[in-house]
Design a protein around this motif. Structure first.
Motif, PDB file in Angstrom:
ATOM      1  N   LEU A 111       7.814  -9.100 -16.423  1.00 50.88           N
ATOM      2  CA  LEU A 111       7.760  -8.103 -15.355  1.00 50.88           C
ATOM      3  C   LEU A 111       6.447  -8.159 -14.577  1.00 50.88           C
ATOM      4  CD1 LEU A 111       9.350  -5.707 -14.180  1.00 50.88           C
ATOM      5  CD2 LEU A 111       8.402  -4.288 -15.999  1.00 50.88           C
ATOM      6  N   HIS A 112       5.443  -8.815 -15.127  1.00 50.32           N
ATOM      7  CA  HIS A 112       4.088  -8.858 -14.567  1.00 50.32           C
ATOM      8  C   HIS A 112       4.057  -9.342 -13.117  1.00 50.32           C
ATOM      9  CE1 HIS A 112      -0.277  -9.268 -14.623  1.00 50.32           C
ATOM     10  NE2 HIS A 112      -0.160 -10.532 -14.300  1.00 50.32           N
ATOM     11  N   ALA A 113       4.668 -10.468 -12.822  1.00 53.51           N
ATOM     12  CA  ALA A 113       4.625 -11.031 -11.469  1.00 53.51           C
ATOM     13  C   ALA A 113       5.321 -10.117 -10.466  1.00 53.51           C
ATOM     14  CB  ALA A 113       5.257 -12.422 -11.453  1.00 53.51           C
ATOM     15  N   THR A 114       6.403  -9.486 -10.886  1.00 51.24           N
ATOM     16  CA  THR A 114       7.110  -8.557 -10.003  1.00 51.24           C
ATOM     17  C   THR A 114       6.213  -7.393  -9.635  1.00 51.24           C
ATOM     18  OG1 THR A 114       9.225  -9.166 -10.988  1.00 51.24           O
ATOM     19  CG2 THR A 114       9.142  -7.073  -9.812  1.00 51.24           C
ATOM     20  N   MET A 115       5.496  -6.848 -10.618  1.00 55.32           N
ATOM     21  CA  MET A 115       4.614  -5.724 -10.359  1.00 55.32           C
ATOM     22  C   MET A 115       3.431  -6.131  -9.484  1.00 55.32           C
ATOM     23  SD  MET A 115       6.099  -3.228 -11.449  1.00 55.32           S
ATOM     24  CE  MET A 115       7.086  -2.436 -12.657  1.00 55.32           C
ATOM     25  N   GLN A 116       2.909  -7.327  -9.695  1.00 59.62           N
ATOM     26  CA  GLN A 116       1.826  -7.814  -8.835  1.00 59.62           C
ATOM     27  C   GLN A 116       2.333  -7.955  -7.400  1.00 59.62           C
ATOM     28  OE1 GLN A 116       0.485 -11.402 -10.937  1.00 59.62           O
ATOM     29  NE2 GLN A 116      -1.500 -10.416 -11.117  1.00 59.62           N
ATOM     30  N   GLY A 117       3.554  -8.451  -7.249  1.00 61.51           N
ATOM     31  CA  GLY A 117       4.150  -8.594  -5.923  1.00 61.51           C
ATOM     32  C   GLY A 117       4.370  -7.252  -5.244  1.00 61.51           C
ATOM     33  N   LEU A 118       4.827  -6.268  -6.003  1.00 63.30           N
ATOM     34  CA  LEU A 118       5.042  -4.929  -5.458  1.00 63.30           C
ATOM     35  C   LEU A 118       3.718  -4.318  -4.990  1.00 63.30           C
ATOM     36  CD1 LEU A 118       7.074  -2.692  -4.919  1.00 63.30           C
ATOM     37  CD2 LEU A 118       6.750  -1.933  -7.272  1.00 63.30           C
ATOM     38  N   LYS A 119       2.678  -4.478  -5.795  1.00 64.00           N
ATOM     39  CA  LYS A 119       1.350  -3.978  -5.429  1.00 64.00           C
ATOM     40  C   LYS A 119       0.859  -4.678  -4.163  1.00 64.00           C
ATOM     41  CE  LYS A 119      -3.435  -4.198  -7.010  1.00 64.00           C
ATOM     42  NZ  LYS A 119      -3.856  -5.228  -6.049  1.00 64.00           N
ATOM     43  N   ALA A 120       1.005  -5.992  -4.100  1.00 57.13           N
ATOM     44  CA  ALA A 120       0.567  -6.753  -2.924  1.00 57.13           C
ATOM     45  C   ALA A 120       1.353  -6.340  -1.677  1.00 57.13           C
ATOM     46  CB  ALA A 120       0.730  -8.254  -3.181  1.00 57.13           C
ATOM     47  N   TRP A 121       2.656  -6.114  -1.831  1.00 57.07           N
ATOM     48  CA  TRP A 121       3.471  -5.685  -0.690  1.00 57.07           C
ATOM     49  C   TRP A 121       2.974  -4.339  -0.167  1.00 57.07           C
ATOM     50  CZ3 TRP A 121       6.236  -1.520   0.832  1.00 57.07           C
ATOM     51  CH2 TRP A 121       7.047  -1.686   1.953  1.00 57.07           C
ATOM     52  N   ALA A 122       2.712  -3.394  -1.066  1.00 54.18           N
ATOM     53  CA  ALA A 122       2.245  -2.070  -0.661  1.00 54.18           C
ATOM     54  C   ALA A 122       0.912  -2.168   0.083  1.00 54.18           C
ATOM     55  CB  ALA A 122       2.113  -1.157  -1.881  1.00 54.18           C
ATOM     56  N   GLU A 123       0.015  -3.015  -0.408  1.00 51.84           N
ATOM     57  CA  GLU A 123      -1.291  -3.177   0.239  1.00 51.84           C
ATOM     58  C   GLU A 123      -1.151  -3.809   1.622  1.00 51.84           C
ATOM     59  OE1 GLU A 123      -3.973  -3.708  -3.823  1.00 51.84           O
ATOM     60  OE2 GLU A 123      -3.190  -5.493  -2.796  1.00 51.84           O
ATOM     61  N   SER A 124      -0.247  -4.788   1.771  1.00 52.14           N
ATOM     62  CA  SER A 124      -0.123  -5.465   3.067  1.00 52.14           C
ATOM     63  C   SER A 124       0.668  -4.681   4.098  1.00 52.14           C
ATOM     64  CB  SER A 124       0.520  -6.825   2.975  1.00 52.14           C
ATOM     65  OG  SER A 124       0.844  -7.265   1.779  1.00 52.14           O
ATOM     66  N   HIS A 125       1.486  -3.730   3.656  1.00 50.91           N
ATOM     67  CA  HIS A 125       2.352  -3.023   4.602  1.00 50.91           C
ATOM     68  C   HIS A 125       2.013  -1.544   4.774  1.00 50.91           C
ATOM     69  CE1 HIS A 125       4.671  -6.652   3.703  1.00 50.91           C
ATOM     70  NE2 HIS A 125       5.131  -6.512   4.935  1.00 50.91           N
ATOM     71  N   ILE A 126       0.915  -1.087   4.211  1.00 55.89           N
ATOM     72  CA  ILE A 126       0.581   0.335   4.292  1.00 55.89           C
ATOM     73  C   ILE A 126       0.384   0.790   5.732  1.00 55.89           C
ATOM     74  CG2 ILE A 126      -1.891  -0.038   3.863  1.00 55.89           C
ATOM     75  CD1 ILE A 126       0.269   3.038   2.882  1.00 55.89           C
ATOM     76  N   ASP A 127      -0.211  -0.057   6.573  1.00 60.02           N
ATOM     77  CA  ASP A 127      -0.419   0.336   7.969  1.00 60.02           C
ATOM     78  C   ASP A 127       0.916   0.537   8.682  1.00 60.02           C
ATOM     79  OD1 ASP A 127      -3.172   0.306   7.679  1.00 60.02           O
ATOM     80  OD2 ASP A 127      -3.369  -1.775   8.378  1.00 60.02           O
ATOM     81  N   GLU A 128       1.860  -0.378   8.465  1.00 59.46           N
ATOM     82  CA  GLU A 128       3.182  -0.258   9.096  1.00 59.46           C
ATOM     83  C   GLU A 128       3.917   0.987   8.602  1.00 59.46           C
ATOM     84  OE1 GLU A 128       5.437  -4.154   9.301  1.00 59.46           O
ATOM     85  OE2 GLU A 128       3.671  -4.697   8.091  1.00 59.46           O
ATOM     86  N   VAL A 129       3.860   1.220   7.301  1.00 57.07           N
ATOM     87  CA  VAL A 129       4.521   2.396   6.738  1.00 57.07           C
ATOM     88  C   VAL A 129       3.897   3.670   7.309  1.00 57.07           C
ATOM     89  CG1 VAL A 129       4.941   3.697   4.608  1.00 57.07           C
ATOM     90  CG2 VAL A 129       5.275   1.213   4.645  1.00 57.07           C
ATOM     91  N   SER A 130       2.578   3.695   7.408  1.00 53.93           N
ATOM     92  CA  SER A 130       1.886   4.863   7.960  1.00 53.93           C
ATOM     93  C   SER A 130       2.275   5.110   9.411  1.00 53.93           C
ATOM     94  CB  SER A 130       0.369   4.693   7.854  1.00 53.93           C
ATOM     95  OG  SER A 130      -0.012   4.634   6.500  1.00 53.93           O
TER      96      SER A 130
END
Length: 147
Positions: A111-130
């Motif tokens: 599950l480790h890589a999936t969670m790292q990917g989810l964290k990275a996605w959130a960091e890269s898309h926070i501006d768009e989501v905001s």
């Protein structure tokens, strides 16, 4: 009439798992792994704050520093639940003071890589989501509905 063994029945039940169905036991797993602290612990465990490198054991204090903002109680509760679910293991070394290290199990590593990917996605898309949140809030605010 053919009889089925317990192993056959278990294999059939596993094949029938469908998370979209209300009675599926996978709901409990999804509920457990979808929490913010679980995601961050599993992505950070062994990789540090930048999630670079291979997973390795980490001490409680190191995890606490990496996960800025997590309370001692929340970190302890989350680590215990992850250990209970078999995603991490806890190793106590009898030193003075006692050393406790946490590391991903094989199940946790899956599950480790999936969670790292989810964290990275959130960091890269926070501006768009905001931006989308602000636009939505502007569109549905009571002030915009006035005549």
């Amino acid at each position: 009439m053919a009889t089925t063994t317990a192993a056959t029945a278990k294999a059939q039940a596993k094949a029938d798992y469908n998370a979209f169905l209300a009675v599926c036991p996978s709901h409990k797993v999804l509920e457990r792994i979808s929490g913010k602290w679980v995601t961050l612990i599993l992505s950070a465990l062994g990789s540090g704050p930048d999630c670079a490198g291979d997973p390795r054991p980490m001490r409680y204090s190191e995890l606490s520093r990496v996960l800025a903002g997590v309370s001692q109680k929340m970190l302890t509760q989350t680590l215990r639940s992850l250990e209970r679910d078999g995603l991490i293991s806890r190793t106590v070394t009898p030193t003075v003071p006692v050393t406790v290290a946490y590391e991903l199990t094989d199940l946790g590593l899956s599950l480790h890589a999936t969670m790292q990917g989810l964290k990275a996605w959130a960091e890269s898309h926070i501006d768009e989501v905001s931006e989308h949140r602000a636009a939505y809030d502007d569109a549905v605010s009571p002030a915009s509905a006035a005549p």
